[in-house]
Every structure is written in C-alpha cells, then in structure tokens.
Design a protein around this motif. Structure first.
Motif, PDB file in Angstrom:
ATOM      1  N   HIS A   1       0.822  -1.221   0.000  1.00 41.83           N
ATOM      2  CA  HIS A   1       0.000   0.000   0.000  1.00 41.83           C
ATOM      3  C   HIS A   1       0.851   1.264   0.000  1.00 41.83           C
ATOM      4  N   GLU A   2       2.108   1.159   0.454  1.00 40.64           N
ATOM      5  CA  GLU A   2       2.975   2.340   0.484  1.00 40.64           C
ATOM      6  C   GLU A   2       3.238   2.916  -0.912  1.00 40.64           C
ATOM      7  N   ILE A   3       3.230   2.060  -1.936  1.00 40.25           N
ATOM      8  CA  ILE A   3       3.454   2.554  -3.305  1.00 40.25           C
ATOM      9  C   ILE A   3       2.256   3.388  -3.772  1.00 40.25           C
ATOM     10  N   THR A   4       1.049   2.906  -3.469  1.00 42.55           N
ATOM     11  CA  THR A   4      -0.148   3.697  -3.787  1.00 42.55           C
ATOM     12  C   THR A   4      -0.138   5.010  -3.019  1.00 42.55           C
ATOM     13  N   ASP A   5       0.212   4.947  -1.731  1.00 39.58           N
ATOM     14  CA  ASP A   5       0.270   6.166  -0.911  1.00 39.58           C
ATOM     15  C   ASP A   5       1.279   7.160  -1.497  1.00 39.58           C
ATOM     16  N   LEU A   6       2.399   6.636  -1.986  1.00 37.40           N
ATOM     17  CA  LEU A   6       3.459   7.483  -2.531  1.00 37.40           C
ATOM     18  C   LEU A   6       2.978   8.260  -3.761  1.00 37.40           C
ATOM     19  N   VAL A   7       2.372   7.561  -4.716  1.00 29.33           N
ATOM     20  CA  VAL A   7       1.952   8.251  -5.945  1.00 29.33           C
ATOM     21  C   VAL A   7       0.791   9.197  -5.673  1.00 29.33           C
ATOM     22  N   GLN A   8      -0.077   8.823  -4.750  1.00 31.09           N
ATOM     23  CA  GLN A   8      -1.218   9.696  -4.484  1.00 31.09           C
ATOM     24  C   GLN A   8      -0.811  10.922  -3.668  1.00 31.09           C
ATOM     25  N   SER A   9       0.253  10.807  -2.891  1.00 35.36           N
ATOM     26  CA  SER A   9       0.755  11.994  -2.198  1.00 35.36           C
ATOM     27  C   SER A   9       1.388  12.966  -3.187  1.00 35.36           C
ATOM     28  N   TYR A  10       1.866  12.437  -4.335  1.00 34.46           N
ATOM     29  CA  TYR A  10       2.398  13.289  -5.397  1.00 34.46           C
ATOM     30  C   TYR A  10       1.252  13.881  -6.216  1.00 34.46           C
ATOM     31  N   ASN A  11       0.276  13.050  -6.568  1.00 32.72           N
ATOM     32  CA  ASN A  11      -0.873  13.507  -7.349  1.00 32.72           C
ATOM     33  C   ASN A  11      -2.036  12.574  -7.035  1.00 32.72           C
ATOM     34  N   ASP A  12      -3.049  13.101  -6.348  1.00 31.60           N
ATOM     35  CA  ASP A  12      -4.142  12.222  -5.896  1.00 31.60           C
ATOM     36  C   ASP A  12      -5.075  11.793  -7.019  1.00 31.60           C
ATOM     37  N   ASN A  13      -4.796  12.220  -8.259  1.00 32.13           N
ATOM     38  CA  ASN A  13      -5.578  11.734  -9.400  1.00 32.13           C
ATOM     39  C   ASN A  13      -5.021  10.429  -9.976  1.00 32.13           C
ATOM     40  N   ILE A  14      -3.832  10.032  -9.511  1.00 30.04           N
ATOM     41  CA  ILE A  14      -3.216   8.809 -10.035  1.00 30.04           C
ATOM     42  C   ILE A  14      -3.907   7.586  -9.454  1.00 30.04           C
ATOM     43  N   VAL A  15      -4.290   6.668 -10.333  1.00 34.53           N
ATOM     44  CA  VAL A  15      -4.860   5.378  -9.938  1.00 34.53           C
ATOM     45  C   VAL A  15      -4.005   4.303 -10.595  1.00 34.53           C
TER      46      VAL A  15
END
Length: 390
Positions: A286-300
């Motif tokens: 889950h840390e990888i998802t958290d990482l990209v969403q902290s950069y841009n919360d539109n990333i899925v």
C-alpha cells in the motif's frame, strides 16, 4: 563534460532525417536535452538511447502515443538495461519462429517440385502460430511490466527464502501424486524448485495463453513429469476426481466467474484432496499507492483492486461453499530500499492512468521519489495462500 550535437549532427549520426527529429520533438517523444538562446535544439549521447527505444517500439507495432508513455524513463540507465534485455529475448524468440517458417517453406517448395500434395493447412497453421496468441508488441509490454515487478521483489525483499521456494515447500508433494496448476504463467513455481520435484509425479501446467505456456516449457526444460494444456479455468477439460492437488497461484482474482472456477476445481479434485490458492490483502504494497497519491491524488495504479475479487481478507468466505478445512498461511516479508528507480519502474508498469499523468512531469516525479526514499523506504508485503480440502 557533456557533448552536445546540433539537430543535423544528431540526425546524421542516428541515420534518420532532421524532419523525423523535429517531428518526435513536436510529439513530445524526444525532447532535446537543451536549447540555445536562439531556440536551436541540442542533443546528447543519452538521447541516442531514447531514440533507439522509440524506433524499436515503432518497429514492434506500438503507436506513437503508446511509445510516448512507454519511454518516460528511457533516459535512466537501469530502465534502459532492463528494456534491452527484454528486446534481446523477443528478438531470439522471433528468430526461432522465423527458422521454423524457413524450414516449412523449404519443405513446401520440395513438395511442389516433386508434384507431391502440399498440406497448405499446416503451412497456414505455422504462420498463425508465429504470431502466437499475442502480438510482439503485447509480448514486449507484458514482459517489461513483469520484469519490473520481479526485480523489485527479487532484489529488495527482506525474506531471502523467496516466494516460490516457500510456496513449493508447503505443497508437501508425494510420489504418485497427480497435480494441476491453473494459470501457471512462466512456470516459475517449478523452474525454481526443479531439483526437488520427484520423478514419480505427474504435473499438468495450464494457462489460457499458448504463448505463455511455451515460455514455461522452455524455462522448465525437458522433464517427463510435466504436461502442458491450454484452457480456461472455468472449464477444466479433465474428468471428475482426477487430481490429488490443484494449485492456483495468484490467479483466481483474474477469473471472470470465480464461483464457476471453484466448482470446476472441486469437481476435478479427488475426495479429500487439496486445493492451494494464493493471493494478497489490501495492505499489500500500500505504500506505493500512498506514494503516488501523495504526489498527485488523481493517479490510480489499477482500475480494479484484485484483492477485492479474491484476497486474504475475503478468501475464506468465497471458498467456504465449495471446500472444507480452510487454513490461511502467511508469507512473512517486506521490501526495504533507498533507490528510487526500482519503485519508479514498478509504478510505470502498473495498469492504471499513471503514465499519462506523469508523462510531462517525469523529472519532477523522479526528484520527488528520490527525496521520499533517500533515507530508506519500507513496503509492506501481505501475501499468503489458503489450503483447503474437497
């Protein structure tokens, strides 16, 4: 000191036209490394590597829009090395296929010269087989994505035993057993444990893809215990009560109709035989998802959460209507690293919208990930398997 080339020098050394170089710039495929005060383009040796990727992917059949996304990280040496290794494998596969076509052409020519009957259906079958069930471009995309995932787990996992040796040790194989693996992929469960596989077992490896099974056969090598069969797990072409063990390693969540697949597994298992099916939980990586969403919360990173279809959190309930004595076994592991590139390669390999969003912000994103991981980065791994009885 960095050496710069003018557009003309770069085009000449690369054996392409200046028009092509300008077109790739306009399409945001190959931006110049720098520009002069007057706006003239300047290129470096690193840009030759990116041009090589663009031209190869174009040759493999990708559209320019696809190439634009796939070459986001092509300037990084680690990304480039992995890509070159995959290119070599695909070239070797295509060479082997073309050798078979040449042999068939020679055979057909001899038949025509001798006025013998030509079996055109066999020639046509061979031509179709060279395309397998995937285009070369799809092979490239899949191989690149799989390679990124393998590298992250292989090189940075805390548990040195490894997933496949651990899973194999928990299968408890006995002489005389008849085993079926559904969705066997490239056969890694067996190729990584081949010295431990008894000669007195029968193992049927299945997959929906003929091409992937061909890779498994090549990886495992010539061992008489193994058979290969192409079919969908929702319609298993074996009689009732055939197998002592059925394995589904991280594949049930891909089935369109999971209940139907489970009914089929139950049917082909012998009475009181074992079904082993692995998956992961919502906490997994889950840390990888958290990482990209902290950069841009539109990333899925994925349009579908596979663990919601069949995961460690809901797997027992899904299995209960079909099996008994359900036990969950966890693989204790994590990923620890302080290098950004394996994480970035993994992110770019996902099936979500990340590449289109990161396309014009790659350097900024790389700097962000560099900053996040420089003092060490922990990634949770929460995977395991259910064992149950018919």
């Amino acid at each position: 000191m960095t050496k710069y080339y003018t557009s003309g020098e770069f085009a000449e050394k690369a054996h392409v036209s200046i028009r092509t170089i300008r077109y790739y710039d306009q399409k945001n495929l190959l931006k110049p490394a720098a520009r002069t005060k007057s706006g003239a383009r300047r290129y470096t040796d690193q840009d030759f590597a990116k041009l090589q990727q663009i031209l190869l992917l174009k040759y493999l059949g990708f559209s320019l829009n696809e190439i634009r996304e796939m070459t986001i990280g092509a300037g990084d040496a680690q990304f480039l090395l992995g890509s070159l290794q995959i290119q070599k494998l695909l070239a070797e596969e295509r060479l082997e296929e073309m050798k078979n076509v040449i042999t068939a052409i020679d055979s057909t020519s001899q038949a025509l010269k001798s006025n013998r009957q030509v079996d055109w259906s066999q020639m046509l079958k061979l031509i179709h087989l060279t395309a397998m069930d995937q285009s070369l471009s799809m092979q490239y995309k899949n191989a690149t994505n799989i390679s990124a995932r393998i590298r992250l787990h292989r090189d940075y996992s805390v548990n040195q035993e490894g997933w496949f040796p651990w899973l194999f040790s928990n299968l408890h194989l006995k002489p005389g057993m008849k085993i079926l693996e559904l969705g066997a992929g490239n056969g890694a469960l067996w190729s990584q444990n081949i010295a431990k596989v008894s000669k007195n077992v029968t193992i049927v490896l299945s997959d929906i893809s003929e091409g992937i099974l061909a890779d498994a056969r090549k990886t495992i090598g010539d061992h008489p215990q193994f058979q290969y069969s192409v079919f969908n797990a929702q319609k298993i072409p074996f009689a009732d009560n055939t197998f002592d063990l059925v394995i589904a390693n991280h594949m049930l969540f891909y089935c369109d109709d999971i209940p139907k697949a489970l009914q089929e597994v139950q049917r082909v298992l012998k009475p009181d035989a074992t079904f082993t099916c692995s998956t992961y939980s919502k906490r997994h990586m889950h840390e990888i998802t958290d990482l990209v969403q902290s950069y841009n919360d539109n990333i899925v990173l994925s349009s579908t959460n596979l663990y919601e279809r069949f995961g460690l959190d809901n797997g027992r309930q899904i299995l209960q209507p079909y099996f008994k004595n359900i036990v969950c076994h966890k693989y204790r592991d994590a990923i620890e690293l302080s290098d950004s590139m394996p994480i970035i390669s993994y992110i770019l390999s996902c099936h979500g919208n990340q590449n289109s969003i990161l396309l014009d912000h790659y350097q900024d994103f790389k700097q962000y990930v560099d900053q996040q991981v420089k003092d060490g980065f922990h990634i949770t791994k929460d995977a395991g398997f259910f064992s149950c009885k018919k």
